[in-house]
Design an enzyme around this catalytic site. Structure first.
Site, PDB file in Angstrom:
ATOM      1  N   ASP A   1       0.854  -1.247   0.023  1.00  0.00           N
ATOM      2  CA  ASP A   1      -0.091   0.072  -0.060  1.00  0.00           C
ATOM      3  C   ASP A   1       0.888   1.262   0.187  1.00  0.00           C
ATOM      4  O   ASP A   1       0.413   2.370   0.268  1.00  0.00           O
ATOM      5  CB  ASP A   1      -0.936  -0.087   1.313  1.00  0.00           C
TER       6      ASP A   1
ATOM      7  N   HIS B   1      22.672  11.074 -19.246  1.00  0.00           N
ATOM      8  CA  HIS B   1      21.846  10.901 -18.408  1.00  0.00           C
ATOM      9  C   HIS B   1      22.234  10.189 -17.133  1.00  0.00           C
ATOM     10  O   HIS B   1      21.490   9.218 -16.947  1.00  0.00           O
ATOM     11  CB  HIS B   1      20.597  10.607 -18.863  1.00  0.00           C
TER      12      HIS B   1
ATOM     13  N   ASP C   1      24.103  18.437 -12.904  1.00  0.00           N
ATOM     14  CA  ASP C   1      22.880  18.951 -13.681  1.00  0.00           C
ATOM     15  C   ASP C   1      21.642  18.423 -12.768  1.00  0.00           C
ATOM     16  O   ASP C   1      21.422  17.603 -12.701  1.00  0.00           O
ATOM     17  CB  ASP C   1      22.833  18.011 -15.118  1.00  0.00           C
TER      18      ASP C   1
ATOM     19  N   ASP D   1      16.793  24.071 -14.744  1.00  0.00           N
ATOM     20  CA  ASP D   1      17.694  23.047 -15.078  1.00  0.00           C
ATOM     21  C   ASP D   1      19.141  23.807 -15.336  1.00  0.00           C
ATOM     22  O   ASP D   1      19.393  24.313 -16.172  1.00  0.00           O
ATOM     23  CB  ASP D   1      16.987  22.738 -16.382  1.00  0.00           C
TER      24      ASP D   1
ATOM     25  N   HIS E   1      24.550  16.203 -28.430  1.00  0.00           N
ATOM     26  CA  HIS E   1      23.115  16.480 -27.938  1.00  0.00           C
ATOM     27  C   HIS E   1      22.890  17.832 -28.306  1.00  0.00           C
ATOM     28  O   HIS E   1      23.684  18.525 -28.912  1.00  0.00           O
ATOM     29  CB  HIS E   1      22.859  16.328 -26.408  1.00  0.00           C
TER      30      HIS E   1
ATOM     31  N   HIS F   1      16.459  23.562 -25.003  1.00  0.00           N
ATOM     32  CA  HIS F   1      15.117  23.151 -25.106  1.00  0.00           C
ATOM     33  C   HIS F   1      14.311  24.244 -24.500  1.00  0.00           C
ATOM     34  O   HIS F   1      14.683  24.856 -23.619  1.00  0.00           O
ATOM     35  CB  HIS F   1      14.836  21.779 -24.594  1.00  0.00           C
TER      36      HIS F   1
ATOM     37  N   HIS G   1      11.607  19.480 -20.165  1.00  0.00           N
ATOM     38  CA  HIS G   1      11.511  19.446 -21.385  1.00  0.00           C
ATOM     39  C   HIS G   1      10.160  19.918 -21.835  1.00  0.00           C
ATOM     40  O   HIS G   1       9.132  19.102 -21.687  1.00  0.00           O
ATOM     41  CB  HIS G   1      11.892  18.167 -22.292  1.00  0.00           C
TER      42      HIS G   1
ATOM     43  N   GLU H   1      23.031  25.031 -23.457  1.00  0.00           N
ATOM     44  CA  GLU H   1      23.572  23.939 -22.711  1.00  0.00           C
ATOM     45  C   GLU H   1      24.580  23.213 -23.575  1.00  0.00           C
ATOM     46  O   GLU H   1      24.515  21.842 -23.616  1.00  0.00           O
ATOM     47  CB  GLU H   1      22.604  23.069 -21.875  1.00  0.00           C
TER      48      GLU H   1
ATOM     49  N   TYR I   1      32.303  15.993 -24.568  1.00  0.00           N
ATOM     50  CA  TYR I   1      32.357  14.730 -23.938  1.00  0.00           C
ATOM     51  C   TYR I   1      33.686  13.944 -24.582  1.00  0.00           C
ATOM     52  O   TYR I   1      33.657  13.563 -25.780  1.00  0.00           O
ATOM     53  CB  TYR I   1      31.214  14.014 -23.942  1.00  0.00           C
TER      54      TYR I   1
ATOM     55  N   ARG J   1      29.581  20.078 -19.403  1.00  0.00           N
ATOM     56  CA  ARG J   1      28.214  20.723 -20.085  1.00  0.00           C
ATOM     57  C   ARG J   1      28.122  21.970 -19.351  1.00  0.00           C
ATOM     58  O   ARG J   1      28.325  21.932 -18.002  1.00  0.00           O
ATOM     59  CB  ARG J   1      27.199  19.890 -20.110  1.00  0.00           C
TER      60      ARG J   1
ATOM     61  N   GLU K   1      25.016  24.871 -18.466  1.00  0.00           N
ATOM     62  CA  GLU K   1      23.685  25.083 -18.910  1.00  0.00           C
ATOM     63  C   GLU K   1      23.033  26.019 -18.070  1.00  0.00           C
ATOM     64  O   GLU K   1      22.929  26.168 -16.751  1.00  0.00           O
ATOM     65  CB  GLU K   1      22.927  23.824 -18.539  1.00  0.00           C
TER      66      GLU K   1
END
Ligand code: GLY
Ligand code: MN
Ligand code: MN
Length: 440
Positions: free
Chosen positions: A39, A245, A262, A273, A352, A356, A363, A388, A392, A409, A411
């Site tokens: 529960d 990610h 991040d 973000d 990437h 965004h 996003h 951003e 890499y 990165r 951002e």
């Protein structure tokens, strides 16, 4: 004392939404509760569009909009239940949502008959349905079954099935241009987040674990009134930063490593973000500086470019141009810039996009293209975007071995204004000297 934020006018949102769905019915089920075990439930967060239109946070609820009705906004909600309230807290109930959430009419959601009858009745007068297909199979079945039932009610009129539109087509456009009240919340989320990033720069040391820094970020967010994370925090030391990610957050920080964070706080359903990278031992190595400076150059130049009339595609292309020049300067790539771009030679190092939409979802909703899906849409005042770029050198990286294992990165969150843009995340420093002085 901080200035209170302007209230959000939910009634105005509903009015605007209704004015855009002519002769139509719209249905928004609340986010489902997800059982973790027995529960015990996973943390509940209301569906973004549901919240956007209602500010109502209880599960087991449905919003029904009927643009033809004298009661265009109906809510179907959990009835008052003393025992449930003992365990879970206040339930508003139908009377409560009429009083406090602007419902023109409200009924119990527990007896399905109330919604089913109201929906079928509304359909008989409507030309179209706005409902997000494919999110919840139980709801899909119910909606289709009720539409079939309504069609039978119409007898031999020859009328076909109602077209079903995704309400995000309308709401995405509404959500894309932020009101003052929304921009204030995003700025507040950005401030809370920036402060937690600064604290992370101060406390991270070799020997600590990524999760300890993650915990400090969360403490900072919640301690400043954030409701929750806007997305899972990425706290990635050394080459973990090359996993875009990365969420394991369980490695020990080593001397001379960079830590990429991040992470963003969600404040009143609006999220920040931010990504920052800093040296856990206090000073960037020469190689780390090489890559960091390259990314910073691209990032700052894109921020300058973020003005009405430019597009996200323009920013991305601009970031690529600068990063390719920098990769050439650092002897990672060689050749003519135009052909390196055309052949996507940068892609192993920059796989990437450059940003965004940002808002209630990290996003966020809204089209990136014009209606034809061919022309990238131009930035307008009131949009909030992230900028951003990154570089890499993860597993299998080519180029000089001295760069292998580095992932950077940077951002920021940026509000487009009539004359240019306002960076909401200036509270988190990004210049090398500023970072080093915080990290020592
Ligand atoms: N944190 C997810 C992103 O930067 O898009
Ligand atoms: Mn982002
Ligand atoms: Mn991010």
């Amino acid at each position: 004392m901080k200035k209170p934020l302007h209230p959000i006018d939910f009634a105005h949102r509903r009015k605007t939404f209704l004015s855009k769905i002519k002769n139509a019915v719209a249905v928004f089920p609340s986010a489902p509760e997800v059982i973790r075990n027995n529960d015990v439930h996973h943390e509940y967060r209301q569906d973004t569009n549901f919240y956007y239109l209602s500010s109502f946070e209880e599960p087991n609820s449905v919003l029904l909009f009927d643009s033809n009705s004298t009661t265009p906004f109906q809510m179907f909600v959990q009835p008052k239940d003393k025992l449930k309230e003992l365990w879970e807290g206040k339930i508003f109930g139908p009377e409560g949502v009429k009083k406090d959430f602007g419902a023109n009419a409200a009924f119990s959601s527990i007896d399905p008959m109330f919604f089913d009858e109201a929906f079928v009745k509304a359909l008989l007068e409507a030309d179209a349905v706005y409902y997000r297909v494919g999110i919840n199979a139980d709801w899909d079945r119910r909606i289709f079954m009720l539409m079939k039932k309504a069609l039978r009610h119409l007898g031999r009129t020859g009328r076909g099935f109602w077209p079903i539109h995704d309400p995000l087509e309308v709401l995405g456009e509404m959500r894309l241009i932020k009101t003052k009240a929304e921009a204030e919340r995003l700025e507040h989320a950005a401030n809370i987040t920036a402060e937690a990033h600064v604290n992370a720069m101060r406390i991270a040391k070799p020997g600590m674990y990524e999760y300890e820094v993650e915990a400090a970020l969360y403490h900072g967010f919640r301690g400043q009134g954030a409701s929750r994370l806007g997305y899972g925090s990425i706290v990635a030391a050394g080459s973990n930063a090359c996993v875009l990610h990365y969420v394991a957050n369980n490695k020990q920080l080593q001397d001379k490593e960079l830590l990429l964070i991040d992470a963003g706080a969600e404040y009143q359903y609006y999220t920040a973000d931010i990504t920052r990278c800093f040296p856990v031992s206090g000073q960037f190595t020469v190689e780390q500086k090489d890559i960091y400076s390259a990314v910073l150059k691209a990032q700052k130049s894109c921020v300058k470019m973020a003005t009405p009339g430019k597009s996200m595609k323009d920013l991305h292309h601009h970031a690529i141009e600068i990063l390719v020049e920098e990769l050439k300067r650092l002897k990672v790539l060689k050749g003519a810039t135009a052909s390196l771009i055309k052949n996507k030679a940068f892609f192993p190092y920059y796989p990437h996009g450059t940003g965004h939409w940002l808002g209630m979802d990290v996003h966020d909703a809204g089209h990136y293209f014009s209606e034809s899906y061919e022309t990238p849409r131009k930035l307008e005042a009131g949009m909030v975007i992230t900028i951003e770029p990154g570089l890499y050198f993860g597993a299998g990286a080519k180029g000089p071995s001295k760069y292998h294992g580095i992932g950077i990165r940077i951002e920021d969150d940026v509000l487009i204004t009539t004359s240019g843009c306002k960076v909401l995340t200036t509270g988190a420093p990004k210049e090398i000297e500023e970072i080093e002085s915080l990290c020592t």
